[in-house]
Write an enzyme that holds these catalytic residues in place. Structure first.
Site, short mmCIF file in Angstrom:
data_model
loop_
_atom_site.label_atom_id
_atom_site.label_comp_id
_atom_site.label_asym_id
_atom_site.label_seq_id
_atom_site.Cartn_x
_atom_site.Cartn_y
_atom_site.Cartn_z
N GLY A 52 0.83 -1.22 0.00
CA GLY A 52 0.00 0.00 0.00
C GLY A 52 0.85 1.25 0.00
O GLY A 52 0.62 2.16 0.79
N SER A 55 1.62 3.47 -2.63
CA SER A 55 1.55 4.51 -3.66
C SER A 55 1.17 5.86 -3.07
O SER A 55 1.40 6.90 -3.68
CB SER A 55 0.56 4.10 -4.76
OG SER A 55 -0.70 3.85 -4.20
N ARG A 56 0.55 5.85 -1.89
CA ARG A 56 0.19 7.14 -1.27
C ARG A 56 0.29 7.05 0.26
O ARG A 56 0.55 5.97 0.80
CB ARG A 56 -1.21 7.59 -1.72
CG ARG A 56 -2.31 6.60 -1.36
CD ARG A 56 -3.61 6.95 -2.08
NE ARG A 56 -4.61 5.91 -1.89
CZ ARG A 56 -5.54 5.94 -0.94
NH1 ARG A 56 -5.60 6.95 -0.10
NH2 ARG A 56 -6.42 4.96 -0.84
N TYR A 92 -11.84 -2.15 12.86
CA TYR A 92 -10.47 -1.65 12.65
C TYR A 92 -9.61 -1.86 13.89
O TYR A 92 -8.47 -2.33 13.80
CB TYR A 92 -10.56 -0.17 12.28
CG TYR A 92 -9.26 0.52 11.96
CD1 TYR A 92 -8.61 0.29 10.75
CD2 TYR A 92 -8.68 1.42 12.86
CE1 TYR A 92 -7.42 0.95 10.45
CE2 TYR A 92 -7.50 2.08 12.57
CZ TYR A 92 -6.87 1.84 11.36
OH TYR A 92 -5.70 2.48 11.06
N ILE A 119 -2.34 10.71 11.93
CA ILE A 119 -1.35 11.17 10.96
C ILE A 119 -2.07 11.79 9.77
O ILE A 119 -3.11 11.27 9.33
CB ILE A 119 -0.49 9.96 10.48
CG1 ILE A 119 0.05 9.15 11.67
CG2 ILE A 119 0.65 10.42 9.56
CD1 ILE A 119 0.92 9.89 12.66
P1 NAP Z 1 -4.29 5.76 3.14
O1 NAP Z 1 -3.81 7.13 2.83
O2 NAP Z 1 -5.74 5.46 3.10
O3 NAP Z 1 -3.50 4.72 2.21
C1 NAP Z 1 -3.74 3.36 2.35
C2 NAP Z 1 -2.92 2.62 1.35
O4 NAP Z 1 -3.19 1.21 1.50
C3 NAP Z 1 -3.28 2.99 -0.08
O5 NAP Z 1 -2.09 3.03 -0.85
C4 NAP Z 1 -4.17 1.83 -0.53
O6 NAP Z 1 -4.14 1.56 -1.90
C5 NAP Z 1 -3.50 0.69 0.21
N1 NAP Z 1 -4.36 -0.48 0.30
C6 NAP Z 1 -5.54 -0.59 0.94
N2 NAP Z 1 -6.04 -1.82 0.77
C7 NAP Z 1 -5.15 -2.50 -0.01
C8 NAP Z 1 -5.11 -3.80 -0.54
N3 NAP Z 1 -6.10 -4.66 -0.32
N4 NAP Z 1 -4.03 -4.16 -1.27
C9 NAP Z 1 -3.02 -3.29 -1.51
N5 NAP Z 1 -3.01 -2.03 -1.05
C10 NAP Z 1 -4.08 -1.64 -0.31
O7 NAP Z 1 -3.82 5.31 4.59
P2 NAP Z 1 -2.59 5.79 5.48
O8 NAP Z 1 -3.10 6.81 6.41
O9 NAP Z 1 -1.40 6.05 4.65
O10 NAP Z 1 -2.40 4.45 6.33
C11 NAP Z 1 -1.34 3.53 6.14
C12 NAP Z 1 -1.38 2.52 7.28
O11 NAP Z 1 -1.23 3.22 8.50
C13 NAP Z 1 -2.69 1.76 7.36
O12 NAP Z 1 -2.45 0.43 7.74
C14 NAP Z 1 -3.44 2.48 8.47
O13 NAP Z 1 -4.37 1.65 9.09
C15 NAP Z 1 -2.29 2.88 9.37
N6 NAP Z 1 -2.61 4.01 10.24
C16 NAP Z 1 -2.89 5.23 9.76
C17 NAP Z 1 -3.17 6.27 10.62
C18 NAP Z 1 -3.47 7.66 10.16
O14 NAP Z 1 -3.79 8.51 11.02
N7 NAP Z 1 -3.38 7.98 8.90
C19 NAP Z 1 -3.18 6.04 12.00
C20 NAP Z 1 -2.91 4.76 12.48
C21 NAP Z 1 -2.60 3.77 11.58
P3 NAP Z 1 -5.24 2.17 -2.92
O15 NAP Z 1 -4.68 3.50 -3.37
O16 NAP Z 1 -5.33 1.17 -4.01
O17 NAP Z 1 -6.52 2.32 -2.15
#
Ligand code: NAP
Length: 247
Positions: free
Chosen positions: A12, A14-15, A155, A188
């Site tokens: 995951g 790409s972003r 979650y 984040i």
């Molecule tokens: P995000 O901006 O929503 O990005 C999620 C990434 O995961 C995207 O690149 C998405 O790809 C990819 N993804 C989702 N399902 C997938 C699948 N089945 N196969 C391959 N790729 C998949 O999320 P983020 O905030 O960067 O979060 C990254 C991680 O940190 C996650 O595990 C999240 O739970 C954790 N986290 C985030 C926060 C926060 O505050 N942001 C806090 C705690 C934990 P697509 O572009 O194809 O959808």
């Protein structure tokens, strides 16, 4: 930061947090494999950016919930590079709803996307890393896996279980010199939290001792440390990166 390994797969990537982990680890000299599920143009643009800046990046397309595709992806990396040194299980989703309204498939689909996919990644990584008697994995869980959160029973269950699973993998991987650690990010700034209203964000910030949301780079720095040789005696650990919100 010093690394004995040479390449890393970030799911995951790409972003969001994953993309920043890719940039940071590439700057530190690792070849980064950027996994994406959809939007190849974003993954390609990130790889181009990293390659232009002197790093080495390649893109790899699979959905982490598709076991066969995930395994094929890891095999392709091992065939290309001769090894997989590091893995970051970062891909994750939310599907928030109060528990009383949550359908069972809305619970299990989040477990599958976050927890089961990380299990597959850890197991396959352990297989290939065991052969070299070297490797490290970081699982990206969440603060809500430690605290719970209303509206997120699916979650938070997936993320809490990732913490326990990492410790079990750490116990199984230790004799093969494969380390497993977890990072639990707080709030984040990414697309995942962009959906929150300004009011909700303000309320969160009031409770965060450092009085701001975190940056993706602050998670990436923790990942780099835990994968690096600087953390060579750290396994089964959970690193909280949350501005002090949960201590
Ligand atoms: P995000 O901006 O929503 O990005 C999620 C990434 O995961 C995207 O690149 C998405 O790809 C990819 N993804 C989702 N399902 C997938 C699948 N089945 N196969 C391959 N790729 C998949 O999320 P983020 O905030 O960067 O979060 C990254 C991680 O940190 C996650 O595990 C999240 O739970 C954790 N986290 C985030 C926060 C926060 O505050 N942001 C806090 C705690 C934990 P697509 O572009 O194809 O959808």
């Amino acid at each position: 930061m010093k690394f004995s390994g040479k390449n890393v797969l970030i799911t995951g990537a790409s972003r969001g947090i994953g993309a920043q982990i890719a940039r940071t680890l590439a700057q530190m000299g690792l070849k980064v494999w950027i996994n994406y599920r959809s939007k190849p143009e974003i993954a390609d643009a990130l790889a181009d950016e990293i390659n232009k800046n002197g790093g080495t990046a390649a893109v790899i397309n699979f959905d982490v919930t598709d076991e066969d595709e995930f395994i094929k992806g890891i095999n392709l990396i091992v065939d290309t590079d001769g090894e997989l040194s590091y893995l970051v299980n970062n891909a994750g989703i939310t599907n928030d709803k109060l528990a009383l309204r949550m359908k069972t498939d809305e619970f299990t689909s989040v477990i599958e996307a976050n927890l089961t996919s990380s299990f597959i990644g850890c197991r396959e990584a352990l297989k290939v890393m065991s052969k070299k008697r070297f490797g490290a994995v970081v699982n990206i869980a969440s603060i809500v896996g430690e605290t719970g959160n209303a509206g997120q029973v699916n979650y938070s269950a997936s993320k809490g279980a990732m913490i326990a699973m990492s410790k079990s993998f750490a116990k199984e991987g230790a004799s093969r010199n494969v380390r497993f650690n977890t990072i639990t990010p707080g709030f984040i700034q990414t697309d995942m939290t962009a959906v929150l209203s300004d009011e909700v964000k303000k309320a969160y910030v009031e409770n965060i001792p450092l009085k701001r949301l975190g940056e993706a780079s602050e998670i990436a720095n923790g990942v780099a440390f835990l994968l690096s040789d600087y953390a060579s005696y750290i396994t089964g650990e959970t690193l909280k990166i949350n501005g002090g919100l949960y201590m």
